[in-house]
Scaffold this active site. Structure first.
Site, mmCIF file in Angstrom:
data_model
loop_
_atom_site.group_PDB
_atom_site.id
_atom_site.type_symbol
_atom_site.label_atom_id
_atom_site.label_comp_id
_atom_site.label_asym_id
_atom_site.label_seq_id
_atom_site.Cartn_x
_atom_site.Cartn_y
_atom_site.Cartn_z
ATOM 1 N N HIS A 1 37.948 31.388 -64.447
ATOM 2 C CA HIS A 1 39.085 31.261 -65.354
ATOM 3 C C HIS A 1 39.723 29.888 -65.196
ATOM 4 O O HIS A 1 39.420 29.147 -64.254
ATOM 5 C CB HIS A 1 40.129 32.347 -65.070
ATOM 6 C CG HIS A 1 40.824 32.180 -63.748
ATOM 7 N ND1 HIS A 1 40.387 32.780 -62.584
ATOM 8 C CD2 HIS A 1 41.931 31.464 -63.391
ATOM 9 C CE1 HIS A 1 41.181 32.458 -61.588
ATOM 10 N NE2 HIS A 1 42.136 31.647 -62.044
ATOM 11 N N HIS B 1 40.789 23.265 -64.334
ATOM 12 C CA HIS B 1 39.436 23.411 -63.819
ATOM 13 C C HIS B 1 39.045 24.882 -63.731
ATOM 14 O O HIS B 1 39.900 25.774 -63.800
ATOM 15 C CB HIS B 1 39.322 22.779 -62.428
ATOM 16 C CG HIS B 1 40.201 23.437 -61.419
ATOM 17 N ND1 HIS B 1 41.553 23.159 -61.303
ATOM 18 C CD2 HIS B 1 39.927 24.387 -60.471
ATOM 19 C CE1 HIS B 1 42.068 23.904 -60.338
ATOM 20 N NE2 HIS B 1 41.104 24.654 -59.817
#
EC number: 3.1.4.-
Length: 278
Positions: free
Chosen positions: A133, A221
């Protein structure tokens, strides 16, 4: 670390008082220690004492009504691969964060395993992330009765956002705020502006509840693997360069590392809330 630190803490003085309305200061007594109301008769015979009224037992159905509102947690880092809780667990507090969920593709799992295997050459034992995620908030702490209002506010804030793509192909090493965990992730290189717009709205929701907002100048990220402790010295430099070469040389990496975001999610304890993008 960008998006992995658990730092927020808020509480409600109303909930933490723990007493009934009359438990503290609910009954006022006079200077002689007698409660106000009926006068005390003098010389009229022995004083009458009232018998205490026994309390009835609370039915099991009432005791079990709010069992789902609190989680029983016993901290034991050995059961979680050495992970350390960044804020103390308290009954009625729910760890909460907002994120973009990433669909797990078989090819991405293969790439992750290649990176984990290569890190072992530098004496770093990485553990695969259970899910992928992109974080849109820090992990914060909510009292139970704040969950639904926060979710409703979040739903209204993100209702106008459309689906979008982003590319995450740059290998980077991260640590959480307390340096108790190190992560290997793929940094977003395209789609950064849309993520900042989402974070701006999520931050406004957090501010409504006096909770910490997201990091300034975030490095968005997708974390692929992690290890306990701060091992950035081992992973950066030559190791990081070689990990990047693995990603660049992976078959169809340009297509594989292009992600479409269709929904935003909020997790609070064991509850999940989804907000589809338009």
């Amino acid at each position: 670390m960008s998006g992995a630190a658990l730092v927020g803490y808020s509480s409600s003085s109303e909930d933490e008082s723990g007493g009934s309305p009359g438990a503290a200061g609910g009954r006022e007594e006079g200077a002689g220690g007698c409660s106000g109301g009926e006068p005390v008769a003098h010389g009229a015979g022995p004083a009458q004492t009232s018998m205490p009224i026994p309390r009835l037992p609370v039915p099991d159905s009432v005791l079990n009504m709010f069992r789902d509102q609190e989680e029983e947690v016993t901290d034991d880092s050995t059961k979680h691969g050495g992970r350390v809780r960044n804020f103390p667990h308290e009954r009625g507090n729910w760890a909460t964060y907002v994120y973009l969920p990433c669909d797990i593709q078989e090819e991405l799992l293969e790439l992750r395993e290649l990176l984990i295997s290569h890190a072992r050459r530098y004496a770093v034992s990485l553990t695969a992330m259970e899910e992928f995620h992109i974080s849109l908030s820090q992990s914060v702490v909510l009292r139970y009765h704040w969950i639904n209002p926060l979710v409703q506010s979040l739903k209204e804030r993100v209702a106008s956002f459309y689906r979008f793509f982003c590319t995450a192909s740059q290998v980077k090493v991260y640590t959480n705020q307390h340096k108790t965990r190190t992560f290997v992730g793929l940094e977003v290189s395209c789609g950064h502006s849309q993520l900042l717009e989402l974070v701006s709205e999520v931050d406004k929701v957090m501010e409504e509840f006096d909770l910490p907002t997201f990091y300034k100048n975030p490095s968005f990220h997708i974390s692929l693997a992690w290890c306990a402790g701060d091992l950035t010295d081992k992973l950066e430099g030559q190791c990081l360069q070689e990990l990047q070469e693995i990603v660049d040389g992976f078959e169809d990496s340009a297509f594989l590392l292009r992600f479409q975001w269709d929904e935003i999610r909020c997790r609070s304890g064991n509850k999940f809330f989804s907000f589809p993008l338009r």
